[in-house]
Design a protein around this motif. Structure first.
Motif, PDB file in Angstrom:
ATOM      1  N   VAL A 124       9.014 -43.360  12.797  1.00 28.20           N
ATOM      2  CA  VAL A 124       8.166 -44.426  12.058  1.00 28.20           C
ATOM      3  C   VAL A 124       6.514 -44.238  12.411  1.00 28.20           C
ATOM      4  N   ASP A 125       6.299 -43.815  13.573  1.00 26.84           N
ATOM      5  CA  ASP A 125       4.870 -43.672  14.137  1.00 26.84           C
ATOM      6  C   ASP A 125       3.985 -42.346  13.656  1.00 26.84           C
ATOM      7  N   ALA A 126       4.991 -41.418  13.182  1.00 23.23           N
ATOM      8  CA  ALA A 126       4.441 -40.201  12.714  1.00 23.23           C
ATOM      9  C   ALA A 126       3.645 -40.353  11.512  1.00 23.23           C
ATOM     10  N   GLU A 127       2.747 -39.389  11.183  1.00 32.94           N
ATOM     11  CA  GLU A 127       1.845 -39.411   9.882  1.00 32.94           C
ATOM     12  C   GLU A 127       2.165 -37.871   8.986  1.00 32.94           C
ATOM     13  N   PHE A 128       2.358 -38.292   7.922  1.00 29.24           N
ATOM     14  CA  PHE A 128       2.776 -37.137   6.753  1.00 29.24           C
ATOM     15  C   PHE A 128       1.438 -36.925   6.052  1.00 29.24           C
ATOM     16  N   ILE A 129       0.636 -35.862   6.109  1.00 28.25           N
ATOM     17  CA  ILE A 129      -0.541 -35.427   5.381  1.00 28.25           C
ATOM     18  C   ILE A 129       0.080 -34.233   4.240  1.00 28.25           C
ATOM     19  N   ALA A 130      -0.085 -34.790   3.046  1.00 27.55           N
ATOM     20  CA  ALA A 130       0.321 -33.865   1.962  1.00 27.55           C
ATOM     21  C   ALA A 130      -0.872 -33.547   1.442  1.00 27.55           C
TER      22      ALA A 130
END
Length: 278
Positions: free
Chosen positions: A189-195
């Motif tokens: 839940v703390d990760a970040e997904f950059i698209a």
């Protein structure tokens, strides 16, 4: 104009996917390199110099008009074929890493065979990422990544990809589709997904606020950038490009643009198609 590369951002408007902001007739091409042949009196010092005529469209033609404040001079030691590719992918990679620092983070990158992913991986390591894993399609791309000291996973290794996603802090995704969806669902839940792209044609769909999904577009980031800040970004890019593996190119005369586009779409392509304008 001398050279202009072929990028996804050049081809997408041609397909009509950007029809809401494209009004034909229009010349394709967002980046490239040329030599200044005419300039206002205040910019006569640029005559004869190689520059990037950017912040506009229409680089797939012999002559391009450009705001002289946006023309980026090319350092003498930068090859013309590298200068032609110095905008879309390098600037996107640099701006993303500035906005989402990789320092001390475990980084996962998709489309590992692409020019942007290759730069993201190398520069994330330089900026202190604790680990970097790149997902690729073709075996030769995996071999190149490993030669650069970057862990590589084939797209078919779904279990291994899910396991890597569970452990990562930052994802830089240009694919979307099944791979992107698998990764987002496996993240903490703390990760970040950059698209920053949707090469599969299917964006990742989310049904929860966490893990966070961010959309990145170079165009939106640069819209309000002052001229001096624009030039400063390239002063940061040139040293990075000098010290990086940027891939090889395959040159096509402008009249052979159809073959160049076919080359771009080849699976496992190892060379960037470059249009030779003059």
């Amino acid at each position: 104009m001398q050279f202009a590369p072929i990028n996804a951002s050049d081809l997408i408007p041609i397909t009509g996917a950007y029809r809401h902001r494209v009004s034909p007739p229009l010349i394709a091409g967002y980046e490239g390199v040329g030599t200044v042949v005419a300039a206002p009196p205040a910019f006569r010092h640029l005559l004869g110099q190689r520059v990037l005529p950017l912040r506009g469209v229409g680089t797939w033609q012999r002559y391009v008009d450009c705001d002289p404040l946006s023309a980026v001079p090319v350092p003498p030691d930068i090859s013309t074929t590298l200068a032609a590719r110095a905008y879309i992918n390098p600037l996107a990679a640099l701006l993303m890493l500035k906005q989402w620092s990789p320092a001390g983070k475990r980084v996962l990158i998709t489309a590992g065979g692409s020019a942007c992913a290759l730069l993201l991986a190398q520069w994330a390591r330089q900026m202190g990422a604790s680990s970097i894993t790149a997902i690729h399609r073709a075996p030769q791309h995996g071999a190149r990544l490993q030669q650069l000291g970057i862990a590589a996973l084939a797209e078919t290794q779904r279990a291994e990809i899910a396991a890597a996603a569970q452990q990562c802090d930052r994802v830089f995704d240009a694919v979307g589709g099944e791979i992107g969806q698998l990764i987002w669902q496996a993240l903490s839940v703390d990760a970040e997904f950059i698209a920053y792209g949707v090469l599969s044609g299917k964006p990742v769909r989310v049904n929860a606020p966490r893990p966070a999904l961010h959309w990145f577009h170079v165009r939106h980031t640069l819209e309000d950038l002052a001229h001096q800040d624009w030039q400063r970004l390239f002063s940061e890019l040139w040293p990075l490009l000098r010290a990086s593996e940027c891939g090889e190119v395959e040159i096509f005369p402008l009249a052979h643009w159809r073959e160049a586009i076919q080359c771009y779409h080849q699976s496992g392509r190892e060379r960037k198609p470059l249009l030779q304008i003059s």
